[in-house]
Design an enzyme around this catalytic site. Sequence first.
Site, PDB file in Angstrom:
ATOM      1  NE  ARG A 203      23.412  43.789  38.995  1.00  0.00           N
ATOM      2  CZ  ARG A 203      23.639  44.990  39.168  1.00  0.00           C
ATOM      3  NH1 ARG A 203      25.028  44.991  38.839  1.00  0.00           N
ATOM      4  NH2 ARG A 203      23.152  46.034  39.180  1.00  0.00           N
TER       5      ARG A 203
ATOM      6  CG  ASP B 292      16.596  47.854  34.748  1.00  0.00           C
ATOM      7  OD1 ASP B 292      16.805  48.636  35.883  1.00  0.00           O
ATOM      8  OD2 ASP B 292      17.623  46.819  34.425  1.00  0.00           O
TER       9      ASP B 292
END
Lengths: 349, 349
Positions: B45, B238
Amino acid sequence: MIPTLSWTSEGVRFIDQTKLPLEESYVLAATYEDVAVVIETMVVRGAPAIGVSAAYGVALGAIESSAKTAEGFAPEFEKICARLAATRPTAVNLFWAIDRMKRLFATLRTSSASMDEVKAKFLAEADAMYEEDIASCKAMGAFGGELLPEEGGVLTHCNAGALATCGYGTALGVIRAAVEQGKKIHVYADETRPFLQGARLTAWELMEDGIDTTVICDNMAASLMRAGKIQAVVVGADRIAANGDFANKIGTYNVAILAKEHGIPFYCAAPWSTIDTATPTGDAIPIEERSAREVTHHGGKQLTPNGVGIHNPAFDVTPAKYVTAIITERGVLRAPYAEALREMETVAG
Amino acid sequence: MIPTLSWTSEGVRFIDQTKLPLEESYVLAATYEDVAVVIETMVVRGAPAIGVSAAYGVALGAIESSAKTAEGFAPEFEKICARLAATRPTAVNLFWAIDRMKRLFATLRTSSASMDEVKAKFLAEADAMYEEDIASCKAMGAFGGELLPEEGGVLTHCNAGALATCGYGTALGVIRAAVEQGKKIHVYADETRPFLQGARLTAWELMEDGIDTTVICDNMAASLMRAGKIQAVVVGADRIAANGDFANKIGTYNVAILAKEHGIPFYCAAPWSTIDTATPTGDAIPIEERSAREVTHHGGKQLTPNGVGIHNPAFDVTPAKYVTAIITERGVLRAPYAEALREMETVAG
């Protein structure tokens, strides 16, 4: 009704809040030492519930004693009070309840009461505090329910519910009353790390009452506020200082700032026994640091690497400037709180 | 160096981030489908690491193919890209990496490349992205380390570290660089519910590097700020929109508001591949909702009552107005971000 604590012929029966929601089990405290341990280990928690538990603890101490008179019981009484007072430092209701038992004991000693009389009066006093606690929650509900919107999301942090009191709850009492008033409330419950009182206790007791509840992680509140899902915040308190600053479960101060930033009203609901005018501001409230293990482990499983530093204060202080109103059983207080508290103390005290 | 992901003759080897910190184990992804699953299940991740993983996934897809030419591989290539793109919606680096492979494939198709050539070029491109990622982190560190105080507490949220990249990290790269510059930094790591990337991953990798770290629950940040323990906040991203709004791990927006309220600088560190000028503002960034089970269970143990509502967005959006500076490998950007981004794009793009 949710049986947070109740007096029985064998002692005080507590629902074990460390086991909820998956297991509904009970712990019987047959001695004052048992009560002290039950408070320390958070089998019972929540400022008002801790206060009444301590009062029953004192009554149990008297029942255990082999003294014959109030006078003979005096040294033991001091020890019992000191033990119970040492369980947790932040919630002032604990000291308030013990002080009330001390005042009662002083009159019993003056009147040369027998131990039978001490036992009966102590138990009656604890019972009275129990009943008053429920009545206060209902009164707070009536005052506070009016403040909530006709329809909307209400965020709460930790558990200031039936489980934190003798029944009905402070913050959750306000929500219950709003629902009883016909308001359409959806509750968002912060899970409240590390002890998860929101995920475990608030979610459980609201579901028992059929009130719509969504559990969120503590860090999700800001985005929900920005999305317009939260119309009000209601929390409880462990100690309210003379200027309106208040201590409550760690994370309350975070929520207060987020509410202010989004223009959302932020209410604190607590009984008058939570107000400590001897503490001038929030900076003077002692904050309990609890075991690192509450953060590092869950359900026996370790989460963090060995040896990492851990910070685990059980409470934080929210300055009065973030508080839209303080809801008590005597009425709703608004800033400036120092004045409002003095005024209501004089009128109703 | 922390081995987040690495190319081997059998495929891509990932450290299993779902098992850290107590178990250091590895997962081998031998097919593009394996890579997709590794991304979906969060074995890997972090936006930059996801991007490079997807590039290696595309390379694996080519290696698996029995096509003879780029032209013959085209339908499969589309399918591979679509599968990898569908793994997670928020981190733009994923789409950036796939787009880069698509541009490369277009030139290979135009030049009627053989499959051997496609395989070699794909792998070389993924390797280049891997190396560029580490170089970017180092550059961000050099720029960002300067912004941190000589001495003090730095709060970070989630894991924007070596484990979120191919090494060194974005936010943690800035912290590493500051420490390498001789600054005395104490890191406060938000545990970052529900997946605990802070408690598990940030704590682990900073301890591996001997950097002082204290793990806190997400709801403890405000009281630490009020106590003067936090001098700066650094987080990753992100996706950064054209106006400087950015998506990052759920709870980042909370921290940004708390930092503003306490007058603490709030930095976002991310590579240029995280900037998505096609997304005008944060409101247009898709936010992934993950399984309720991440909130309701931990380590197989259920925390919440059966049937309660759960909200579990993986990310939130922090508006640009809360961001003191965006730290990229090209330099440090300051508001107004739309202009600053356009300018730096033109100069360095």
